[in-house]
Design a protein around this motif. Structure first.
Motif, short mmCIF file in Angstrom:
data_model
loop_
_atom_site.label_atom_id
_atom_site.label_comp_id
_atom_site.label_asym_id
_atom_site.label_seq_id
_atom_site.Cartn_x
_atom_site.Cartn_y
_atom_site.Cartn_z
N ASN A 89 0.86 -1.22 0.15
CA ASN A 89 0.03 -0.04 0.10
C ASN A 89 0.82 1.24 0.11
N LEU A 90 1.81 1.35 0.73
CA LEU A 90 2.77 2.53 0.74
C LEU A 90 3.59 2.49 -0.60
N HIS A 91 3.72 1.34 -0.88
CA HIS A 91 4.53 1.51 -2.52
C HIS A 91 3.66 2.24 -3.59
N TYR A 92 2.44 1.70 -3.35
CA TYR A 92 1.35 2.13 -4.25
C TYR A 92 1.16 3.53 -4.31
N GLN A 93 0.97 4.28 -2.91
CA GLN A 93 0.87 5.68 -2.52
C GLN A 93 1.98 6.46 -3.09
N TRP A 94 3.24 5.86 -2.88
CA TRP A 94 4.38 6.43 -3.47
C TRP A 94 4.13 6.80 -5.06
N LYS A 95 3.83 5.63 -5.64
CA LYS A 95 3.66 5.68 -7.33
C LYS A 95 2.78 6.50 -7.74
#
Length: 154
Positions: free
Chosen positions: A37-43
């Motif tokens: 989820n954190l990676h998705y928000q970063w993208k």
């Protein structure tokens, strides 16, 4: 690209092969959900930052940004040149200059050369009424610092 990471697959590949049982893999993947989820928000943040970097204060790009954000379906927002009229003066007889004015129009003080606006943003009245703050924020973010603008309803 280097930022496209499948954390579920990476977690399974990092496990030793003798521990790759369905229950342990499911447990590991449930532990990796917050990282995913954190990676998705970063993208998503990266995409919005690239959008901001690639759009400048040029008229065509500013118009595109305003239509992308505020009027997606009809794209009615456009930008026109600002009004800059030369000042006309009335001279006294002692100055020995012509007093004849001819046809003269009265403009607002902001419409003369050196005091006027540099561009005018024409926006539908519904957008002005409902999303005024967002409109001002977008224009102020993308315009050059020295440029002045005015918003007019279509």
């Amino acid at each position: 690209m280097w930022y496209e990471i499948n954390f579920n697959k990476l977690g399974v590949l990092m496990l030793p092969s003798f521990l790759r049982k369905p229950i342990l893999v499911a447990y590991l993947q449930s532990l990796l959900v917050p990282i995913g989820n954190l990676h998705y928000q970063w993208k998503q943040k990266r995409l919005t930052d690239w959008y901001k970097i690639n759009h400048t204060g040029q008229v065509c790009l500013l118009r595109k940004v305003l239509n992308d954000q505020l009027d997606v379906s009809e794209r009615r927002i456009y930008i026109g040149d600002g009004n800059s009229f030369a000042r006309k003066f009335i001279y006294t007889r002692a100055e020995h200059k012509p007093v004849f004015l001819g046809k003269m129009f009265i403009y607002r003080n902001s419409e003369y050369i050196g005091t006027g606006v540099d561009f005018i943003v024409y926006v539908p009245q519904a957008i002005i009424n409902m999303r005024w703050n967002e409109l001002n924020a977008l224009i102020n973010f993308y315009k050059l610092a020295s440029k002045r603008y005015q918003i007019r309803a279509i």
